[in-house]
Design an enzyme around this catalytic site. Sequence first.
Site, PDB file in Angstrom:
ATOM      1  N   LEU A  97       0.955  -1.416  -0.285  1.00  0.00           N
ATOM      2  CA  LEU A  97      -0.121  -0.369   0.458  1.00  0.00           C
ATOM      3  C   LEU A  97       0.998   1.439  -0.085  1.00  0.00           C
ATOM      4  CD1 LEU A  97      -3.053  -0.953   2.985  1.00  0.00           C
ATOM      5  CD2 LEU A  97      -3.098  -0.731   0.583  1.00  0.00           C
ATOM      6  N   SER A  98       2.221   1.400   0.193  1.00  0.00           N
ATOM      7  CA  SER A  98       3.152   2.621  -0.035  1.00  0.00           C
ATOM      8  C   SER A  98       2.932   3.297  -1.032  1.00  0.00           C
ATOM      9  CB  SER A  98       4.795   2.069   0.251  1.00  0.00           C
ATOM     10  OG  SER A  98       4.686   1.102   1.311  1.00  0.00           O
ATOM     11  N   THR A 141      11.726  -3.328   1.683  1.00  0.00           N
ATOM     12  CA  THR A 141      11.147  -4.610   2.323  1.00  0.00           C
ATOM     13  C   THR A 141      11.802  -5.348   2.564  1.00  0.00           C
ATOM     14  OG1 THR A 141       8.377  -5.132   2.762  1.00  0.00           O
ATOM     15  CG2 THR A 141       8.984  -4.718   0.331  1.00  0.00           C
ATOM     16  N   LYS A 186      16.192  -5.945   3.259  1.00  0.00           N
ATOM     17  CA  LYS A 186      16.384  -4.983   4.422  1.00  0.00           C
ATOM     18  C   LYS A 186      17.212  -5.307   4.980  1.00  0.00           C
ATOM     19  CE  LYS A 186      11.259  -3.423   6.044  1.00  0.00           C
ATOM     20  NZ  LYS A 186      10.945  -4.237   7.071  1.00  0.00           N
ATOM     21  N   ASP A 234      11.622   2.337  10.601  1.00  0.00           N
ATOM     22  CA  ASP A 234      10.251   1.784  11.435  1.00  0.00           C
ATOM     23  C   ASP A 234      10.340   1.857  13.295  1.00  0.00           C
ATOM     24  OD1 ASP A 234       9.551   0.287   9.211  1.00  0.00           O
ATOM     25  OD2 ASP A 234      11.367  -1.644   9.531  1.00  0.00           O
ATOM     26  N   GLY A 238      12.505  -8.693  12.343  1.00  0.00           N
ATOM     27  CA  GLY A 238      13.539  -7.168  11.657  1.00  0.00           C
ATOM     28  C   GLY A 238      12.445  -6.348  12.356  1.00  0.00           C
TER      29      GLY A 238
HETATM   30  P1  NAP Z   1      10.229 -11.015  10.531  1.00  0.00           P
HETATM   31  O1  NAP Z   1      11.527 -10.973  10.489  1.00  0.00           O
HETATM   32  O2  NAP Z   1       9.957 -12.355   9.466  1.00  0.00           O
HETATM   33  O3  NAP Z   1      10.065 -11.790  12.346  1.00  0.00           O
HETATM   34  C1  NAP Z   1       8.673 -12.543  12.395  1.00  0.00           C
HETATM   35  C2  NAP Z   1       8.699 -12.773  14.047  1.00  0.00           C
HETATM   36  O4  NAP Z   1       7.603 -13.260  14.240  1.00  0.00           O
HETATM   37  C3  NAP Z   1       9.840 -14.033  14.579  1.00  0.00           C
HETATM   38  O5  NAP Z   1       9.896 -13.596  15.490  1.00  0.00           O
HETATM   39  C4  NAP Z   1       8.924 -15.323  14.412  1.00  0.00           C
HETATM   40  O6  NAP Z   1       9.409 -15.787  15.473  1.00  0.00           O
HETATM   41  C5  NAP Z   1       7.736 -15.139  15.123  1.00  0.00           C
HETATM   42  N1  NAP Z   1       6.968 -15.722  14.638  1.00  0.00           N
HETATM   43  C6  NAP Z   1       6.567 -15.929  13.023  1.00  0.00           C
HETATM   44  N2  NAP Z   1       5.249 -16.542  12.872  1.00  0.00           N
HETATM   45  C7  NAP Z   1       4.565 -16.713  14.388  1.00  0.00           C
HETATM   46  C8  NAP Z   1       4.094 -17.231  14.757  1.00  0.00           C
HETATM   47  N3  NAP Z   1       3.005 -18.235  13.904  1.00  0.00           N
HETATM   48  N4  NAP Z   1       3.931 -17.894  16.401  1.00  0.00           N
HETATM   49  C9  NAP Z   1       4.356 -16.782  16.607  1.00  0.00           C
HETATM   50  N5  NAP Z   1       5.343 -16.296  16.575  1.00  0.00           N
HETATM   51  C10 NAP Z   1       5.708 -16.151  15.239  1.00  0.00           C
HETATM   52  O7  NAP Z   1       9.428 -10.256  10.354  1.00  0.00           O
HETATM   53  P2  NAP Z   1       8.768  -8.237  10.830  1.00  0.00           P
HETATM   54  O8  NAP Z   1       9.619  -7.964   9.484  1.00  0.00           O
HETATM   55  O9  NAP Z   1       9.611  -8.518  12.055  1.00  0.00           O
HETATM   56  O10 NAP Z   1       7.563  -8.179  11.098  1.00  0.00           O
HETATM   57  C11 NAP Z   1       6.914  -9.076  11.821  1.00  0.00           C
HETATM   58  C12 NAP Z   1       5.428  -8.173  11.839  1.00  0.00           C
HETATM   59  O11 NAP Z   1       5.539  -6.941  11.982  1.00  0.00           O
HETATM   60  C13 NAP Z   1       4.810  -9.002  10.105  1.00  0.00           C
HETATM   61  O12 NAP Z   1       4.020 -10.064  10.420  1.00  0.00           O
HETATM   62  C14 NAP Z   1       3.915  -7.542  10.318  1.00  0.00           C
HETATM   63  O13 NAP Z   1       2.652  -7.733  10.069  1.00  0.00           O
HETATM   64  C15 NAP Z   1       4.349  -6.385  11.244  1.00  0.00           C
HETATM   65  N6  NAP Z   1       5.032  -4.818  10.666  1.00  0.00           N
HETATM   66  C16 NAP Z   1       3.820  -4.160  10.735  1.00  0.00           C
HETATM   67  C17 NAP Z   1       4.709  -3.242  10.289  1.00  0.00           C
HETATM   68  C18 NAP Z   1       3.725  -1.897   9.668  1.00  0.00           C
HETATM   69  O14 NAP Z   1       4.130  -0.752   9.265  1.00  0.00           O
HETATM   70  N7  NAP Z   1       2.506  -1.945  10.792  1.00  0.00           N
HETATM   71  C19 NAP Z   1       5.716  -2.820   9.258  1.00  0.00           C
HETATM   72  C20 NAP Z   1       6.729  -3.841   9.631  1.00  0.00           C
HETATM   73  C21 NAP Z   1       6.462  -5.087  10.162  1.00  0.00           C
HETATM   74  P3  NAP Z   1      10.266 -17.049  15.131  1.00  0.00           P
HETATM   75  O15 NAP Z   1      11.676 -16.588  15.427  1.00  0.00           O
HETATM   76  O16 NAP Z   1      10.249 -17.997  15.674  1.00  0.00           O
HETATM   77  O17 NAP Z   1      10.870 -17.080  13.443  1.00  0.00           O
END
Ligand code: NAP
Length: 602
Positions: A261-262, A305, A309, A346, A372
Site C-alpha cells: 500500500l506504500s 522491504t 532490508k 520502522d 526485523g
Molecule cells: P520477521 O523478521 O519475519 O519476524 C517474524 C517474527 O514473528 C519472528 O520473531 C518469528 O518467530 C515470529 N513468528 C512468526 N510466525 C509466528 C507464529 N506463528 N507464532 C509465533 N511467532 C511467530 O518479520 P518482521 O519484519 O519483524 O514483521 C513482523 C510483523 O510485523 C509482520 O508480519 C507485520 O505484520 C508487522 N509489521 C508491521 C509494520 C507496520 O508498518 N505496521 C511494519 C513491519 C512489520 P521465530 O523467531 O520463532 O521465527
Amino acid sequence: MRESSSAYASRIRRFRLPRVCIAVVGGDAATMVERAESLVRDNPFIELRLDYLSQPQVALPKIKAFLELHPEATFIATCRRAVNGGKFKGSVAAELAVLRKAADIGFPLADLELQSAEAVKADELKDLYDRVGLIISCHDFRATKKLDDQMAAMNKYPADFYKLVSTATNLHDNVVMMKFLQAHSGSHEMVGVCMGEQGIISRVLGVRAGSVFTFAAAMRGEETAPGQVPASELRDIYRIEMVDQATQVYGVAGDPVAHSLSPVMMNAAFRREAVNAVYLALHAKTLKDLLACVQEIPIRGLSMTMPYKQEILEILENSDALTKQIGACNTVVRGAGGQLYGFNTDVAGITVPLEQRLHLAGARILIVGAGGAARAGAFGLKAKGAEVFITNRTPEKAQALARQAKAKYLKRADVAKQQFDVIINATPVGMGASKQSPLEEKELNTKYVFDLVYNPAETPLVKMARAKEIQVVPGLEMFVQQGARQFEIWTGKPAPLAEMAYVVTKALERQATEKVTEEPPVPVRTAKRSEPRAAVSKAARKSEPRAAVSRAAKKSEPRAAVSKAAKKSEPRAAVSRAAKKSGPKTVARKAAKKQAQTTRKK
Ligand code: NAP
C-alpha cells in the site's frame, strides 16, 4: 531510415493526444460501445480492440454512430491477429479489410502489427496509410531485447507512429526501453512500453523518455496486456499527466511488492504537498537489478522491504547509528553523486505512536517477536529509555536480541506474571483471515496493546484487548509513521499524516470489501459513477483535520546529515534529450481530410 511523412491532421498531433489511451474490449458492438461510452467523457483517447468482437465487420456500422457522437475524442482501431497476440482469427487480408473499413467510418488511427505489414502488398499498405493515421506495432511477449532490430524492421514501412511493446523480465528492461525511446523519439513519433508487473516504470516514465502516449486498462480485471495499470491509477495515483523531466522517482523495492500500500500512501503525500515526484512498486528479483535502475533512472529514494532490508546495508555508503545497530534498513536516499545512504524509519513507526500516548522513559514494554520489526522496536525503545522485555517463539532469537539491545529476555511462561505499560505484537500472527492471537487473554496485563499487524485492523489480539478495556494502538499508525519519516527524509517537508492515514484506511476498506463480496468486475458504466476511489480522492483533496499524530511526526528524529545531499539537484537525466526536441511534428493533411469527411457524413 524513412521519416514519418504522412499528411495527417492536427487532431492527432502528438501535443493534442492525451498521455493515456484506454484499451476497450467487448464481445459485440453494443457491449463495446456501452463500455467506451461510459469512459469517453473522462478518457478522450480510446483504443477499440475490434479483434475482441465476434464479427468486427458487422459491428463497425454501430461503432460508426458512436464515433460520430464523439468528435472530441480520438480512437484507435486495432484488430490484432491471434498469431500475433490478439484475438482475431481471420487472415491478414481480413484484418486489413477491417482496418480499411474502420478508417472509412471515421477512426483517425489504426494499429497494424509488423507481421501483418510484412505480409501485405506495398500498395495495400499505402492504401491504408492514405486513409488513416497508421501505427505500426511490434510486440514481444517474452523479453525486452533487440529493440533496434525491431525498429529497423518497422521503419521499412510508412507510419505515423511506431509502437514497440516488449516484456520486462527484470527492472532494468525498463531502462533499456526508455533509452530506446530517447534514441528514436527525435526522428519518429514513438510509443513504447514494457509489459509485465516489472514494466511499471516504463508505463509511468515512458512518456518522459519520448513515448507519445501509453496504454491503460479501463479498470482492474479488464487489462488487455500483462501489467497494464487501470487509467484511474495512472492518473490519480501516479499523476502521469504531470510527469516531466524534473519529476523525482521513488519506490518500494522488494520481492514481492504487488500488494504494497506504500504507492497509494506515498503518492498521496507527494500530491498533497505538491512535490513533483512519483513513487512506484518495484518488484526486484535481485538487488543487483534494482541498483542498476537506481543509478540509471535515477531513483532518488527507496523504501526497502523483504527480503532486502539486511542485504542493502552492505551496499550503503553510510547509515545512521541506530540503523547499523538494528542491522536492517528500510529507507534509502540516493545522494547527488549516486551514493546511497540508509535509515530505519520502522523505529519511528514504533516509537512515535507510543510517545503520543505515554512517556517512554522508564515504561515497561514487552515485545513479542524477535524479527526485523522487533529489532527496530527494541533498539528504538531502549534509546528512548524504556525498559524492554522480549519474548519469542524461538527463545534463542529473543535471547540474542535482548543481549544486543540491552533488553531483558522473558520466558513465555513468565509473561502472565508480569505487568506492562505496553505489549507490542511484532509477529505476523493475526494477519489476514487468521483467528490466532500471539498471546492469551490472561497474558494481557498491560495498559496498551500495539499490534503491528494492520491488515486486518481488528485482529484477534486487538479484539481481546478491547474486551479487556485495554487501549489499542493500531498497526496502521506504524505504517503511516514509518512512511511519514521517509517522506520527511526525502523531501525535507513535514509529511501530510492525515492524508496518508486516510488513503491507506480507504484502500484497506476497499480490499476488505473486494475480499468479502468476491463479485465479478463491476460493469464499467456503474464503476465510473460510483467508483470509491473517486470519492476518496475528492475527499482527500479537501483539507482534512490534521491528525493529532502529526505533531509528533514533526518532532525530532535526528535529521540525517545526508538529507542535505538528498535535497541537492540530481544530474539531469539523459532523458532530457527527448524533451528538448522541437515541438510536435505535424502529422498533417490526412487527418484534416478525414475530419472533413466525417463532418460531411454527419
Ligand atoms: P520477521 O523478521 O519475519 O519476524 C517474524 C517474527 O514473528 C519472528 O520473531 C518469528 O518467530 C515470529 N513468528 C512468526 N510466525 C509466528 C507464529 N506463528 N507464532 C509465533 N511467532 C511467530 O518479520 P518482521 O519484519 O519483524 O514483521 C513482523 C510483523 O510485523 C509482520 O508480519 C507485520 O505484520 C508487522 N509489521 C508491521 C509494520 C507496520 O508498518 N505496521 C511494519 C513491519 C512489520 P521465530 O523467531 O520463532 O521465527
